[in-house]
Every structure is written in C-alpha cells, then in structure tokens.
Design a protein around this motif. Structure first.
Motif, PDB file in Angstrom:
ATOM      1  N   HIS A 125       0.833  -1.204   0.000  1.00  0.00           N
ATOM      2  CA  HIS A 125       0.000   0.000   0.000  1.00  0.00           C
ATOM      3  C   HIS A 125       0.868   1.255   0.000  1.00  0.00           C
ATOM      4  CE1 HIS A 125      -3.759  -2.064   0.370  1.00  0.00           C
ATOM      5  NE2 HIS A 125      -3.328  -2.730   1.416  1.00  0.00           N
ATOM      6  N   GLU A 128       1.038   2.607  -3.472  1.00  0.00           N
ATOM      7  CA  GLU A 128      -0.201   3.294  -3.857  1.00  0.00           C
ATOM      8  C   GLU A 128      -0.238   4.701  -3.266  1.00  0.00           C
ATOM      9  OE1 GLU A 128      -3.746   0.914  -3.055  1.00  0.00           O
ATOM     10  OE2 GLU A 128      -2.449  -0.857  -3.129  1.00  0.00           O
ATOM     11  N   GLN A 132      -0.059   8.256  -5.488  1.00  0.00           N
ATOM     12  CA  GLN A 132      -1.142   9.237  -5.443  1.00  0.00           C
ATOM     13  C   GLN A 132      -0.624  10.603  -4.997  1.00  0.00           C
ATOM     14  OE1 GLN A 132      -4.213   8.800  -6.680  1.00  0.00           O
ATOM     15  NE2 GLN A 132      -4.516  10.983  -6.312  1.00  0.00           N
ATOM     16  N   GLU A 136      -0.457  14.168  -7.217  1.00  0.00           N
ATOM     17  CA  GLU A 136      -0.978  15.455  -6.753  1.00  0.00           C
ATOM     18  C   GLU A 136       0.122  16.507  -6.631  1.00  0.00           C
ATOM     19  OE1 GLU A 136      -3.407  14.900  -3.298  1.00  0.00           O
ATOM     20  OE2 GLU A 136      -4.681  13.463  -4.337  1.00  0.00           O
ATOM     21  N   GLU A 172      -8.894  11.127   4.870  1.00  0.00           N
ATOM     22  CA  GLU A 172      -9.819  10.819   3.772  1.00  0.00           C
ATOM     23  C   GLU A 172      -9.061  10.304   2.557  1.00  0.00           C
ATOM     24  OE1 GLU A 172     -12.499  14.035   2.788  1.00  0.00           O
ATOM     25  OE2 GLU A 172     -12.819  14.454   4.924  1.00  0.00           O
ATOM     26  N   PHE A 173      -7.933  10.947   2.263  1.00  0.00           N
ATOM     27  CA  PHE A 173      -7.101  10.537   1.145  1.00  0.00           C
ATOM     28  C   PHE A 173      -6.636   9.093   1.340  1.00  0.00           C
ATOM     29  CE2 PHE A 173      -2.718  10.017  -0.318  1.00  0.00           C
ATOM     30  CZ  PHE A 173      -2.894  10.173  -1.675  1.00  0.00           C
ATOM     31  N   ASP A 175      -7.996   6.754   3.217  1.00  0.00           N
ATOM     32  CA  ASP A 175      -9.138   5.851   3.099  1.00  0.00           C
ATOM     33  C   ASP A 175      -9.443   5.533   1.640  1.00  0.00           C
ATOM     34  OD1 ASP A 175      -9.449   5.689   5.828  1.00  0.00           O
ATOM     35  OD2 ASP A 175     -11.090   7.146   5.929  1.00  0.00           O
ATOM     36  N   LYS A 176      -9.323   6.541   0.767  1.00  0.00           N
ATOM     37  CA  LYS A 176      -9.586   6.322  -0.661  1.00  0.00           C
ATOM     38  C   LYS A 176      -8.501   5.431  -1.269  1.00  0.00           C
ATOM     39  CE  LYS A 176     -12.116  10.565  -1.502  1.00  0.00           C
ATOM     40  NZ  LYS A 176     -12.058  11.907  -2.062  1.00  0.00           N
ATOM     41  N   VAL A 177      -7.239   5.725  -0.965  1.00  0.00           N
ATOM     42  CA  VAL A 177      -6.137   4.946  -1.523  1.00  0.00           C
ATOM     43  C   VAL A 177      -6.226   3.489  -1.081  1.00  0.00           C
ATOM     44  CG1 VAL A 177      -3.632   4.603  -1.436  1.00  0.00           C
ATOM     45  CG2 VAL A 177      -4.548   6.872  -1.838  1.00  0.00           C
ATOM     46  N   GLY A 179      -8.888   1.916  -0.314  1.00  0.00           N
ATOM     47  CA  GLY A 179     -10.122   1.275  -0.763  1.00  0.00           C
ATOM     48  C   GLY A 179     -11.220   1.235   0.284  1.00  0.00           C
ATOM     49  N   LYS A 181     -12.990   3.887   1.211  1.00  0.00           N
ATOM     50  CA  LYS A 181     -14.038   4.816   0.736  1.00  0.00           C
ATOM     51  C   LYS A 181     -13.910   4.963  -0.767  1.00  0.00           C
ATOM     52  CE  LYS A 181     -14.684   8.064   4.523  1.00  0.00           C
ATOM     53  NZ  LYS A 181     -14.507   9.468   4.908  1.00  0.00           N
ATOM     54  N   LYS A 182     -14.982   5.306  -1.393  1.00  0.00           N
ATOM     55  CA  LYS A 182     -14.986   5.554  -2.831  1.00  0.00           C
ATOM     56  C   LYS A 182     -14.998   7.022  -3.111  1.00  0.00           C
ATOM     57  CE  LYS A 182     -15.332   1.290  -4.235  1.00  0.00           C
ATOM     58  NZ  LYS A 182     -14.263   0.625  -4.778  1.00  0.00           N
TER      59      LYS A 182
END
Length: 182
Positions: A125, A128, A132, A136, A172-173, A175-177, A179, A181-182
């Motif tokens: 992870h 990932e 990301q 950014e 939040e970032f 959590d998205k990376v 998986g 949260k979408k």
C-alpha cells in the motif's frame, strides 16, 4: 548505540550546517535505504548538491552507519527520539520510507519530500500512497535502486505544499487509496 538519542547529545556532533537532509524510517527496519543513504556515492552526491549534513533515523534496522563530523560534512545517526519535529524543521530535504505517518509529518513541514518505497513489502500500500501523492504534486517517490538518479534530476522546487493543519484531508485521502471509501 542508545535506543534514544536526546537533542543535547546530538549537539556535540553537529557542525554549523547550512543545508541538511533528514532520512527517516519511522519505527520500521529499512536497511536497504540506510545502506543506500550512507554509501560513499550518496554522500558525494549530497556534497555535490550543496548539502553538508545528513541525519539518519534508522529505527529498528540492523545497519548502523558510523556518525562522523568533518570540516565539510556531518553524518548523524540515531534510532529513535520522542519526536522527529526538530529534525524535520531543521532539514532542507526529507527522505522517508512510505509509511503514512512519516509522510504526513514530513508533508506538514512544507519541506521537499522524497519517499522511498520498500519493494520487499508484500501487498504494498506504500506504493499506492506514494503514487497518489506524487500525482498530486506533493512529493517525489522512488526505490532504493533509483534514488540517486532521482536526487540528481528532480526539481524539488516544483513540489506543491500539502494543505497544512488538516489531518482529516490526509485521513480521507488514505481511506480512498486503501479502498475504504470511494
């Protein structure tokens, strides 16, 4: 070597530094990164880039380079401190493993950040996360085998500052990376 080095014992090893690199592996062991950073080739490259101080936080690693101070360069090595805040603030460049906590601490300081992904980790992870944050514009990432090339060629001034004081954005970032949260 003590498990914790206090700032007062470090000051006796310090040279009047004007340009400093701080490397952190957090609480992990990332011997490949420490070996790479303490190699003569890396030390020479750092000197060529104008750095005159390298601080290695080696965590639980087995590789323990010897600290030294010369007229033109200083290498300081320690395992842990209660806080890395002073080292992060004093540095001009931060090189970190890709642990989320270490990345967040470094990004909050607004310093150029290079994240080195540990390729030996399964279910990585970290890669990932690094990809990301690079996408950014917040950091550069590489592996130990590509670190020297990146240091030679990267334009550290092109990095965008991470929004300060908002850890919820980072959560939040993450959590998205990851998986969650979408």
């Amino acid at each position: 070597m003590d498990d914790v080095t206090s700032d007062s014992s470090e000051s006796s090893q310090e040279v009047m530094a004007t340009k400093s690199v701080f490397v952190t592996v957090g609480t992990t062991s990332f011997d490949e990164l420490i070996t790479c950073m303490s190699s003569e080739a890396t030390l020479q490259l750092l000197r060529n880039l104008g750095y005159n101080k390298l601080v290695l936080q080696i965590g639980n690693g087995r590789v323990v380079p010897e600290s030294f101070t010369s007229a033109s360069f200083s290498l300081i090595v320690y395992r842990f401190k209660n806080s890395l805040k002073k080292d992060l603030k004093r540095s001009d460049l931060i090189i970190s493993h890709a642990g989320a906590g270490s990345c967040l601490e470094a990004l909050e300081e607004g310093k150029p950040l290079v994240v080195v992904v540990n390729e030996k980790l399964m279910d990585n992870h970290q890669l990932e996360l690094a990809r990301q944050l690079h996408k950014e514009g917040s950091l550069f990432y590489c592996t130990c085998s590509t670190l020297l090339e990146l240091l030679k060629s990267a334009d550290l001034s092109s990095l965008k500052p991470f929004p300060p004081g908002k850890p919820e954005i980072f959560s939040e970032f993450l959590d998205k990376v990851m998986g969650f949260k979408k």
